[in-house]
Design a protein around this motif. Structure first.
Motif, PDB file in Angstrom:
ATOM      1  N   GLN A 119       1.077  -1.251   0.031  1.00 39.89           N
ATOM      2  CA  GLN A 119       0.285  -0.412  -0.166  1.00 39.89           C
ATOM      3  C   GLN A 119       0.243   1.229  -0.128  1.00 39.89           C
ATOM      4  OE1 GLN A 119      -2.940  -0.227   2.643  1.00 39.89           O
ATOM      5  NE2 GLN A 119      -4.191  -1.900   3.031  1.00 39.89           N
ATOM      6  N   GLY A 120       0.721   2.219  -0.818  1.00 35.70           N
ATOM      7  CA  GLY A 120       1.199   3.603  -1.341  1.00 35.70           C
ATOM      8  C   GLY A 120       2.581   2.982  -1.716  1.00 35.70           C
ATOM      9  N   GLU A 121       3.006   1.908  -2.712  1.00 34.79           N
ATOM     10  CA  GLU A 121       4.201   1.546  -3.072  1.00 34.79           C
ATOM     11  C   GLU A 121       3.549   2.503  -4.728  1.00 34.79           C
ATOM     12  OE1 GLU A 121       7.394  -1.669  -4.757  1.00 34.79           O
ATOM     13  OE2 GLU A 121       5.123  -2.208  -3.682  1.00 34.79           O
ATOM     14  N   GLU A 122       4.806   2.813  -5.405  1.00 36.92           N
ATOM     15  CA  GLU A 122       4.541   3.912  -6.694  1.00 36.92           C
ATOM     16  C   GLU A 122       4.590   2.576  -7.870  1.00 36.92           C
ATOM     17  OE1 GLU A 122       5.789   6.684  -7.875  1.00 36.92           O
ATOM     18  OE2 GLU A 122       4.807   8.624  -6.087  1.00 36.92           O
ATOM     19  N   PHE A 123       3.621   2.236  -8.792  1.00 38.09           N
ATOM     20  CA  PHE A 123       3.930   1.090  -9.570  1.00 38.09           C
ATOM     21  C   PHE A 123       3.781   1.680 -11.158  1.00 38.09           C
ATOM     22  CE2 PHE A 123      -0.082   0.390  -8.042  1.00 38.09           C
ATOM     23  CZ  PHE A 123      -0.898   0.357  -8.631  1.00 38.09           C
ATOM     24  N   VAL A 124       4.104   1.396 -12.250  1.00 37.88           N
ATOM     25  CA  VAL A 124       3.851   1.340 -13.286  1.00 37.88           C
ATOM     26  C   VAL A 124       2.986   0.748 -13.851  1.00 37.88           C
ATOM     27  CG1 VAL A 124       4.616   1.583 -15.817  1.00 37.88           C
ATOM     28  CG2 VAL A 124       5.942   3.296 -13.356  1.00 37.88           C
ATOM     29  N   LEU A 125       1.973   0.683 -15.000  1.00 36.59           N
ATOM     30  CA  LEU A 125       1.119  -0.014 -15.538  1.00 36.59           C
ATOM     31  C   LEU A 125       1.954   0.616 -17.219  1.00 36.59           C
ATOM     32  CD1 LEU A 125      -1.859  -0.743 -14.000  1.00 36.59           C
ATOM     33  CD2 LEU A 125       0.209  -2.250 -13.536  1.00 36.59           C
ATOM     34  N   ASN A 126       2.384  -0.079 -17.939  1.00 37.97           N
ATOM     35  CA  ASN A 126       1.996   0.121 -19.638  1.00 37.97           C
ATOM     36  C   ASN A 126       1.358  -0.009 -19.866  1.00 37.97           C
ATOM     37  OD1 ASN A 126       4.797   1.502 -20.159  1.00 37.97           O
ATOM     38  ND2 ASN A 126       5.714  -0.793 -18.783  1.00 37.97           N
ATOM     39  N   THR A 127       0.416   0.775 -20.810  1.00 40.90           N
ATOM     40  CA  THR A 127      -0.993   0.030 -21.393  1.00 40.90           C
ATOM     41  C   THR A 127      -1.294   0.427 -22.817  1.00 40.90           C
ATOM     42  OG1 THR A 127      -1.908   2.058 -21.052  1.00 40.90           O
ATOM     43  CG2 THR A 127      -1.997   0.560 -18.807  1.00 40.90           C
ATOM     44  N   CYS A 128      -1.409  -0.321 -23.456  1.00 39.59           N
ATOM     45  CA  CYS A 128      -2.378  -0.412 -25.143  1.00 39.59           C
ATOM     46  C   CYS A 128      -3.327   0.034 -25.295  1.00 39.59           C
ATOM     47  CB  CYS A 128      -2.894  -2.121 -25.807  1.00 39.59           C
ATOM     48  SG  CYS A 128      -1.438  -3.333 -25.597  1.00 39.59           S
ATOM     49  N   ASP A 129      -3.848   0.713 -26.287  1.00 38.73           N
ATOM     50  CA  ASP A 129      -4.822   1.728 -26.665  1.00 38.73           C
ATOM     51  C   ASP A 129      -5.885   0.094 -26.609  1.00 38.73           C
ATOM     52  OD1 ASP A 129      -5.315   0.330 -28.768  1.00 38.73           O
ATOM     53  OD2 ASP A 129      -3.988   2.139 -30.455  1.00 38.73           O
ATOM     54  N   ALA A 151      -1.099   2.869  -4.278  1.00 37.02           N
ATOM     55  CA  ALA A 151      -2.970   2.209  -4.422  1.00 37.02           C
ATOM     56  C   ALA A 151      -3.173   1.730  -2.525  1.00 37.02           C
ATOM     57  CB  ALA A 151      -4.079   0.678  -5.045  1.00 37.02           C
ATOM     58  N   ALA A 152      -4.240   2.381  -1.573  1.00 39.24           N
ATOM     59  CA  ALA A 152      -3.587   2.127  -0.183  1.00 39.24           C
ATOM     60  C   ALA A 152      -5.456   2.212   0.089  1.00 39.24           C
ATOM     61  CB  ALA A 152      -3.316   2.886   0.736  1.00 39.24           C
ATOM     62  N   VAL A 153      -5.423   1.750   1.288  1.00 38.66           N
ATOM     63  CA  VAL A 153      -6.930   1.423   2.167  1.00 38.66           C
ATOM     64  C   VAL A 153      -6.458   2.484   2.776  1.00 38.66           C
ATOM     65  CG1 VAL A 153      -7.986   0.029   3.484  1.00 38.66           C
ATOM     66  CG2 VAL A 153      -6.981  -0.985   2.360  1.00 38.66           C
ATOM     67  N   VAL A 154      -8.260   3.359   2.837  1.00 43.38           N
ATOM     68  CA  VAL A 154      -8.760   4.492   3.423  1.00 43.38           C
ATOM     69  C   VAL A 154     -10.205   3.793   4.213  1.00 43.38           C
ATOM     70  CG1 VAL A 154      -7.761   6.090   1.864  1.00 43.38           C
ATOM     71  CG2 VAL A 154     -10.008   5.011   1.358  1.00 43.38           C
ATOM     72  N   ASP A 155     -10.174   4.629   5.063  1.00 48.35           N
ATOM     73  CA  ASP A 155     -10.661   4.782   6.592  1.00 48.35           C
ATOM     74  C   ASP A 155     -12.355   4.964   6.237  1.00 48.35           C
ATOM     75  OD1 ASP A 155     -12.325   3.371   8.418  1.00 48.35           O
ATOM     76  OD2 ASP A 155     -10.952   4.543   9.837  1.00 48.35           O
ATOM     77  N   VAL A 156     -12.722   5.133   4.830  1.00 47.92           N
ATOM     78  CA  VAL A 156     -14.530   5.668   4.826  1.00 47.92           C
ATOM     79  C   VAL A 156     -15.166   5.280   4.353  1.00 47.92           C
ATOM     80  CG1 VAL A 156     -13.570   8.003   4.116  1.00 47.92           C
ATOM     81  CG2 VAL A 156     -13.233   6.195   2.798  1.00 47.92           C
ATOM     82  N   PRO A 157     -15.489   3.595   5.388  1.00 50.62           N
ATOM     83  CA  PRO A 157     -16.149   3.122   4.510  1.00 50.62           C
ATOM     84  C   PRO A 157     -17.575   2.923   3.352  1.00 50.62           C
ATOM     85  CG  PRO A 157     -16.393   2.471   7.103  1.00 50.62           C
ATOM     86  CD  PRO A 157     -15.717   3.775   6.768  1.00 50.62           C
ATOM     87  N   GLN A 158     -18.063   4.019   4.524  1.00 48.40           N
ATOM     88  CA  GLN A 158     -19.828   4.501   4.043  1.00 48.40           C
ATOM     89  C   GLN A 158     -19.461   5.714   2.634  1.00 48.40           C
ATOM     90  OE1 GLN A 158     -17.778   6.102   6.112  1.00 48.40           O
ATOM     91  NE2 GLN A 158     -18.579   8.020   7.069  1.00 48.40           N
ATOM     92  N   LEU A 159     -18.334   6.013   1.802  1.00 49.68           N
ATOM     93  CA  LEU A 159     -18.110   6.750   0.697  1.00 49.68           C
ATOM     94  C   LEU A 159     -18.971   5.675  -0.116  1.00 49.68           C
ATOM     95  CD1 LEU A 159     -16.474   9.014  -0.588  1.00 49.68           C
ATOM     96  CD2 LEU A 159     -14.569   7.681  -1.398  1.00 49.68           C
TER      97      LEU A 159
END
Length: 303
Positions: free
Chosen positions: A25-35, A208-216
């Motif tokens: 969680q919080g670690e940056e990563f890269v996704l290379n995507t096609c169109d 990406a990371a978990v946030v404590d807002v379960p009602q969102l």
């Protein structure tokens, strides 16, 4: 930095997918995507007959996010969105919302120096780029949802707010979330009425990371200026109502406004917009300016 190449893709969000990558969680990563055509169209002469339709809307992934549990709300930050190739658009008779299209065609466009170069019969246009991600989501709890289909899990929402600097909130349904994205556009107007935007391969840096807002109410988008509740349904009437109700729930349940105050402000400064009207279901959003809530002392989601 951990990364995936654009040949590490899937075509349906599903709970039994094997992750190609695991990140903290919080670690940056890269996704290379096609169109969205998986880079199958490279010139104006490439016709739709060339397409393998089983390879449409690939999402790079899946990525497992350590510690994510079913029911968690996951915040996905788009740290950087870089276009890595030319853009392509097609016209397809009978597809999209424009009934007057009678000829199939392909147009490949340059997207250099911050502009999309569009050749028309009356001259050349240069339009400012606004890169965004069309397909982005997490796996559902059960079943298999094609990447071209939007829904509660995210998917092919085609929301042009989801670009560099934005955060998308989704509710995880499986361990690790099983995240993926693709279908970047150099530019796309609300509605995507032709059935495509400026379809473009990309390099996307995320965290990406978990946030404590379960009602969102998810899917939910945050940009520098806006909050937006996204909703998808079989009809536009259903989607519009859901988006309105979800923003109302956010303003009353999370921001803490009274029912009357929330309703008045939604009618005064809120905007109800279509994201796309051409996928298997319709996606809309309700936008609300962050500056108004800041004046009332709201510090932000999860703050």
């Amino acid at each position: 930095m951990k990364s995936l190449s654009n040949d590490q893709v899937f075509y349906a969000f599903a709970p039994d997918l094997e992750p190609h990558l695991t990140v903290d969680q919080g670690e940056e990563f890269v996704l290379n995507t096609c169109d969205c055509f998986e880079n199958q169209l490279s010139s104006d002469e490439d016709t739709l007959d060339k397409l393998d339709w089983n390879r449409i809307n690939p999402a790079t992934g899946p990525v497992a996010i350590s510690g994510v549990k079913p029911g968690n709300v996951v915040r996905i930050d788009i740290k950087k969105l870089e276009l890595t190739g030319k853009s392509v658009m097609t016209t397809i008779p009978g597809a999209g919302m424009i009934s007057g299209i009678t000829e199939a065609s392909t147009r490949v466009m340059d997207n250099d120096d911050g502009v999309l170069t569009v050749a028309t019969e009356k001259g050349e246009l240069q339009l400012p780029l606004k890169p965004m991600i069309g397909v982005i989501g997490l796996a559902p709890a059960e079943g298999s949802i094609p990447t071209g289909t939007p829904g509660k899990h995210g998917g092919n929402m085609d929301c042009n707010l989801i670009g560099e600097g934005a955060s998308l909130y989704l509710q995880a349904a499986v361990e690790g979330g099983l995240f993926g994205c693709g279908d970047a556009h150099a530019l796309m107007g609300d509605g995507e009425v032709l059935v495509c935007g400026a379809e473009t391969p990309a390099r996307v840096t995320l965290a990406a990371a978990v946030v404590d807002v379960p009602q969102l109410p998810t899917p939910f988008v945050e940009t520098e200026e806006l909050y937006a509740a996204i909703a998808t349904a079989k009809t536009s009437d259903e989607a519009l109502k859901m988006a309105v109700d979800n923003m109302f729930a956010f303003l009353t349940g999370i921001v803490g406004l009274s029912e009357g105050d929330a309703g008045r402000l939604m009618s005064l400064v809120g905007d109800l917009k279509f994201c796309q009207v051409v996928d298997p279901e319709i996606t809309v959003r309700f936008e609300f300016p962050k500056a108004v809530l800041a004046q009332l002392g709201f510090a932000g989601i999860g703050v």
